[in-house]
Design a protein around this motif. Sequence first.
Motif, PDB file in Angstrom:
ATOM      1  N   LEU A  31     -13.426   2.678  -5.107  1.00  0.00           N
ATOM      2  CA  LEU A  31     -12.885   3.290  -3.897  1.00  0.00           C
ATOM      3  C   LEU A  31     -12.909   4.814  -3.945  1.00  0.00           C
ATOM      4  O   LEU A  31     -12.960   5.460  -2.894  1.00  0.00           O
ATOM      5  N   SER A  32     -12.895   5.389  -5.131  1.00  0.00           N
ATOM      6  CA  SER A  32     -12.904   6.856  -5.250  1.00  0.00           C
ATOM      7  C   SER A  32     -14.312   7.424  -5.463  1.00  0.00           C
ATOM      8  O   SER A  32     -14.477   8.637  -5.558  1.00  0.00           O
ATOM      9  N   SER A  33     -15.306   6.549  -5.533  1.00  0.00           N
ATOM     10  CA  SER A  33     -16.678   6.997  -5.788  1.00  0.00           C
ATOM     11  C   SER A  33     -17.445   7.196  -4.483  1.00  0.00           C
ATOM     12  O   SER A  33     -17.162   6.536  -3.480  1.00  0.00           O
ATOM     13  N   THR A  34     -18.419   8.061  -4.557  1.00  0.00           N
ATOM     14  CA  THR A  34     -19.317   8.218  -3.419  1.00  0.00           C
ATOM     15  C   THR A  34     -20.395   7.134  -3.484  1.00  0.00           C
ATOM     16  O   THR A  34     -20.627   6.537  -4.543  1.00  0.00           O
ATOM     17  N   MET A  35     -21.054   6.916  -2.384  1.00  0.00           N
ATOM     18  CA  MET A  35     -22.149   5.954  -2.382  1.00  0.00           C
ATOM     19  C   MET A  35     -23.268   6.433  -3.304  1.00  0.00           C
ATOM     20  O   MET A  35     -23.901   5.609  -3.969  1.00  0.00           O
ATOM     21  N   ALA A  36     -23.496   7.717  -3.390  1.00  0.00           N
ATOM     22  CA  ALA A  36     -24.539   8.241  -4.281  1.00  0.00           C
ATOM     23  C   ALA A  36     -24.209   7.931  -5.743  1.00  0.00           C
ATOM     24  O   ALA A  36     -25.100   7.562  -6.516  1.00  0.00           O
ATOM     25  N   GLU A  37     -22.945   8.069  -6.127  1.00  0.00           N
ATOM     26  CA  GLU A  37     -22.534   7.752  -7.500  1.00  0.00           C
ATOM     27  C   GLU A  37     -22.715   6.262  -7.795  1.00  0.00           C
ATOM     28  O   GLU A  37     -23.234   5.887  -8.847  1.00  0.00           O
ATOM     29  N   MET A  38     -22.282   5.427  -6.863  1.00  0.00           N
ATOM     30  CA  MET A  38     -22.428   3.989  -7.070  1.00  0.00           C
ATOM     31  C   MET A  38     -23.893   3.576  -7.079  1.00  0.00           C
ATOM     32  O   MET A  38     -24.300   2.736  -7.878  1.00  0.00           O
ATOM     33  N   GLN A  39     -24.693   4.177  -6.216  1.00  0.00           N
ATOM     34  CA  GLN A  39     -26.121   3.843  -6.155  1.00  0.00           C
ATOM     35  C   GLN A  39     -26.810   4.211  -7.464  1.00  0.00           C
ATOM     36  O   GLN A  39     -27.635   3.443  -7.975  1.00  0.00           O
ATOM     37  N   ALA A  40     -26.486   5.370  -8.015  1.00  0.00           N
ATOM     38  CA  ALA A  40     -27.102   5.806  -9.278  1.00  0.00           C
ATOM     39  C   ALA A  40     -26.754   4.832 -10.407  1.00  0.00           C
ATOM     40  O   ALA A  40     -27.623   4.439 -11.198  1.00  0.00           O
ATOM     41  N   PHE A  41     -25.490   4.430 -10.487  1.00  0.00           N
ATOM     42  CA  PHE A  41     -25.063   3.465 -11.498  1.00  0.00           C
ATOM     43  C   PHE A  41     -25.764   2.121 -11.280  1.00  0.00           C
ATOM     44  O   PHE A  41     -26.330   1.539 -12.209  1.00  0.00           O
ATOM     45  N   TYR A  42     -25.758   1.651 -10.065  1.00  0.00           N
ATOM     46  CA  TYR A  42     -26.391   0.377  -9.713  1.00  0.00           C
ATOM     47  C   TYR A  42     -27.880   0.398 -10.069  1.00  0.00           C
ATOM     48  O   TYR A  42     -28.394  -0.539 -10.676  1.00  0.00           O
ATOM     49  N   ASP A  43     -28.564   1.459  -9.691  1.00  0.00           N
ATOM     50  CA  ASP A  43     -30.003   1.566  -9.959  1.00  0.00           C
ATOM     51  C   ASP A  43     -30.311   1.584 -11.453  1.00  0.00           C
ATOM     52  O   ASP A  43     -31.385   1.135 -11.870  1.00  0.00           O
TER      53      ASP A  43
END
Length: 109
Positions: A31-43
Motif C-alpha cells: 500500500l505504501s509502494s508506487t506502481m513503479a517500485e512494485m513493477q520493478a520487484f515483480y519483473d
Amino acid sequence: MAMLPGQFADLETFAPTWCLASEPERLAKRLSSTMAEMQAFYDAIVPVAEEVIAHLGTFSLDALPEEETNLLHLVYSMIQVSFPVECWHQPNVPDTGSATFDCVVEPVP
C-alpha cells in the motif's frame, strides 16, 4: 551481508525492502509502494519464481535456513504485488471503499 542464497543474488537488492515476515507488513509495504517500485520487484522475481520455489522445496519448512526463510518471504511479497501489477494497476483493491480484512493465521515456516 547477503540475505538470500547465492544463486539468487540478482534479487538481493529487493531483499531489504520485500523480505517481510508477516502478511500485515507485506500489505503495508504494498500500500505504501508506487506502481513503479512494485513493477520493478515483480519483473525481477517472476522470471525466477519457479526456480526459487523448486529450491525452497528441497528444504523442510520446519528447518529453513535464514537465507531460505528470507527467500520464502520474498515469494510471499511477490504474491502480494501480483494482483496490483497484473490486474488492478494500483496498490489498492479497486472499488472496495474502506473494506478491509485482517489475516489472523498465515503460513509460517
